[in-house]
Design a protein around this motif. Structure first.
Motif, short mmCIF file in Angstrom:
data_model
loop_
_atom_site.label_atom_id
_atom_site.label_comp_id
_atom_site.label_asym_id
_atom_site.label_seq_id
_atom_site.Cartn_x
_atom_site.Cartn_y
_atom_site.Cartn_z
N SER A 73 0.85 -1.19 0.00
CA SER A 73 0.00 0.00 0.00
C SER A 73 0.89 1.24 0.00
CB SER A 73 -0.89 0.01 1.23
OG SER A 73 -0.11 0.19 2.41
N GLU A 74 0.31 2.37 -0.38
CA GLU A 74 1.08 3.62 -0.40
C GLU A 74 1.66 3.91 0.98
OE1 GLU A 74 0.47 8.42 -1.25
OE2 GLU A 74 -1.16 7.02 -1.65
N ARG A 75 0.88 3.65 2.02
CA ARG A 75 1.34 3.91 3.39
C ARG A 75 2.53 3.04 3.74
NH1 ARG A 75 0.04 1.40 8.16
NH2 ARG A 75 0.35 2.60 10.08
N LYS A 76 2.44 1.73 3.43
CA LYS A 76 3.54 0.82 3.75
C LYS A 76 4.79 1.16 2.95
CE LYS A 76 1.07 -3.22 5.50
NZ LYS A 76 0.81 -4.67 5.32
N LEU A 77 4.59 1.59 1.72
CA LEU A 77 5.73 1.97 0.89
C LEU A 77 6.41 3.21 1.48
CD1 LEU A 77 7.13 0.98 -1.68
CD2 LEU A 77 5.73 2.59 -2.98
N GLN A 78 5.60 4.18 1.89
CA GLN A 78 6.15 5.40 2.51
C GLN A 78 6.94 5.05 3.77
OE1 GLN A 78 6.17 8.58 1.66
NE2 GLN A 78 4.64 8.78 0.04
N LEU A 79 6.39 4.15 4.57
CA LEU A 79 7.07 3.76 5.82
C LEU A 79 8.37 3.00 5.56
CD1 LEU A 79 3.97 2.66 7.94
CD2 LEU A 79 5.38 4.70 8.29
N SER A 80 8.50 2.47 4.35
CA SER A 80 9.71 1.70 3.99
C SER A 80 10.76 2.57 3.31
CB SER A 80 9.33 0.55 3.04
OG SER A 80 8.40 -0.32 3.63
N PHE A 81 10.50 3.87 3.19
CA PHE A 81 11.37 4.74 2.39
C PHE A 81 12.85 4.61 2.76
CE2 PHE A 81 13.62 8.72 1.63
CZ PHE A 81 13.38 8.91 0.29
N TRP A 82 13.17 4.78 4.02
CA TRP A 82 14.58 4.78 4.41
C TRP A 82 15.20 3.39 4.33
CZ3 TRP A 82 17.08 9.05 4.06
CH2 TRP A 82 16.43 10.26 4.28
N ASP A 149 13.45 14.00 9.89
CA ASP A 149 12.59 14.78 10.79
C ASP A 149 11.45 15.45 10.03
OD1 ASP A 149 14.15 14.10 12.96
OD2 ASP A 149 15.33 15.95 12.93
N ALA A 150 11.75 15.99 8.85
CA ALA A 150 10.72 16.66 8.05
C ALA A 150 9.64 15.68 7.62
CB ALA A 150 11.36 17.32 6.83
N MET A 151 10.05 14.46 7.28
CA MET A 151 9.08 13.44 6.88
C MET A 151 8.19 13.04 8.05
SD MET A 151 11.45 11.10 4.37
CE MET A 151 10.17 9.96 3.84
N MET A 152 8.76 12.95 9.24
CA MET A 152 7.97 12.61 10.42
C MET A 152 6.97 13.72 10.75
SD MET A 152 8.87 9.59 11.26
CE MET A 152 9.20 9.30 9.51
N ALA A 155 4.14 13.54 8.31
CA ALA A 155 3.25 12.42 8.65
C ALA A 155 2.28 12.83 9.77
CB ALA A 155 4.06 11.20 9.05
N LYS A 156 2.82 13.53 10.76
CA LYS A 156 1.96 14.01 11.86
C LYS A 156 0.91 15.00 11.35
CE LYS A 156 5.40 13.64 15.58
NZ LYS A 156 6.27 14.43 16.49
N ARG A 157 1.37 15.89 10.47
CA ARG A 157 0.46 16.91 9.94
C ARG A 157 -0.69 16.26 9.17
NH1 ARG A 157 -0.82 19.66 5.58
NH2 ARG A 157 0.59 18.50 4.22
N ARG A 158 -0.37 15.18 8.45
CA ARG A 158 -1.39 14.49 7.66
C ARG A 158 -2.10 13.40 8.47
NH1 ARG A 158 1.74 12.60 2.41
NH2 ARG A 158 -0.28 11.60 2.04
N GLN A 159 -1.75 13.35 9.76
CA GLN A 159 -2.37 12.37 10.68
C GLN A 159 -2.18 10.93 10.20
OE1 GLN A 159 -6.43 13.96 10.98
NE2 GLN A 159 -5.86 14.93 12.93
N PRO A 163 3.66 3.36 13.03
CA PRO A 163 3.57 2.24 13.97
C PRO A 163 4.90 1.92 14.65
CG PRO A 163 3.75 1.41 11.74
CD PRO A 163 3.72 2.91 11.63
N MET A 164 5.45 2.94 15.32
CA MET A 164 6.76 2.79 15.95
C MET A 164 6.87 3.78 17.10
SD MET A 164 10.41 2.80 13.93
CE MET A 164 9.83 1.66 12.68
N PRO A 165 7.23 3.34 18.30
CA PRO A 165 7.38 4.27 19.42
C PRO A 165 8.56 5.21 19.20
CG PRO A 165 8.16 2.09 20.03
CD PRO A 165 7.51 1.95 18.69
N PRO A 166 8.56 6.37 19.88
CA PRO A 166 9.62 7.36 19.70
C PRO A 166 11.03 6.80 19.89
CG PRO A 166 7.82 8.29 20.97
CD PRO A 166 7.50 6.84 20.81
N THR A 167 11.20 5.86 20.82
CA THR A 167 12.54 5.30 21.06
C THR A 167 13.05 4.56 19.81
OG1 THR A 167 11.44 3.39 22.08
CG2 THR A 167 12.35 5.08 23.55
N LEU A 168 12.16 3.79 19.17
CA LEU A 168 12.57 3.07 17.96
C LEU A 168 12.77 4.02 16.79
CD1 LEU A 168 10.51 -0.27 17.97
CD2 LEU A 168 12.95 0.07 18.41
N LEU A 169 11.96 5.06 16.72
CA LEU A 169 12.15 6.06 15.67
C LEU A 169 13.53 6.72 15.80
CD1 LEU A 169 8.76 7.98 15.31
CD2 LEU A 169 9.95 6.65 13.56
#
Length: 255
Positions: A73-82, A149-152, A155-159, A163-169
């Motif tokens: 999905s577009e979301r999963k692909l975005q989350l796999s970017f890095w 950081d800009a991507m994160m 993501a927040k702005r677009r709500q 699926p990752m806690p801040p420590t893992l991020l």
């Protein structure tokens, strides 16, 4: 005349573009890396002109792209970017080793280029691979930390749920540090670098690239011909013909 072969290098599907009479020769090699959600076929015009100029041009499909599409999905692909970026950097060296070991590439004459995500990959590879003789980054970003950081934030702005806690991020961001060229510009070691970016780019911020150019410009004093930056005042997130032709010229001059 050139030939375009669909094959695999180190397990990666690629388009291999070369003059037929030079197919089995040891040639200077150029990798061209496509952008996010794109595929290797979309940059064949680069491969064609590079092969016409006497290079072996290799255009790979990045993870989850082109022949490697897994229907994410577009979301999963975005989350796999890095993950895709880092995996591509790793695979570039594996493909290079494959070609060099078979006597098809001159290890002293290897260039790397890419658009958008491919430009980001190019900057990251320069941070870790001294064997890259010259590079071209089109609409890329060398500052991995800032772009992460800009991507994160976006993501927040677009709500969009991450699926990752801040420590893992934080750990994920830390893993990118070794590829962040803005944090270790000395690894460029004066290698030829051409950077192109449109000022109206709404996808990969122009500001990161321009700030990096200002940062590294003093490192090229006495070798100004090895660093070129073109800022297109009107271009958005699309490579112009001028940038395309300048890319080919850059490799003809430096690889």
């Amino acid at each position: 005349m050139v030939i375009i072969e669909q094959e695999q290098l180190a397990g990666v599907p690629v388009l291999h573009v070369v003059k037929p009479e030079k197919r089995g020769e040891r040639l200077p090699l150029i990798f061209f890396i496509h952008g996010f959600t794109s595929a290797k076929e979309h940059n064949l015009h680069f491969g064609y002109l590079l092969a016409e100029a006497g290079y072996r041009a290799v255009l790979p499909d990045a993870l989850f792209h082109g022949e490697r599409d897994e229907g994410l999905s577009e979301r999963k692909l975005q989350l796999s970017f890095w993950d895709i970026v880092v995996r591509t950097i790793t695979e570039i060296e594996e493909m290079k080793n494959d070609l060099v070991s078979h006597g098809l590439a001159d290890p002293e004459r290897i260039g790397l280029a890419g658009t958008s995500m491919g430009g980001i990959v190019t900057f990251g590879a320069l941070a870790v691979y001294p064997w890259v003789k010259a590079a071209v980054a089109l609409m890329g970003c060398p500052n991995y930390s800032a772009f992460f950081d800009a991507m994160m934030e976006e993501a927040k702005r677009r709500q969009i749920d991450i699926p990752m806690p801040p420590t893992l991020l934080a750990l994920e961001k830390e893993k990118l540090a070794r590829y962040d060229l803005s944090k270790q510009p000395e690894t460029l070691a004066g290698r030829p670098l051409f950077i192109w970016h449109g000022k109206a780019d709404q996808v990969v911020p122009y500001a990161y690239t321009y700030e990096f150019y200002k940062q590294i410009k003093p490192l090229y004093e006495g070798n100004e011909d090895r660093l070129q930056f073109i800022a297109d005042p009107h271009a958005g997130h699309k490579v112009t013909r001028e940038a395309f032709l300048e890319t080919v010229r850059w490799f003809r001059e430096h690889v």
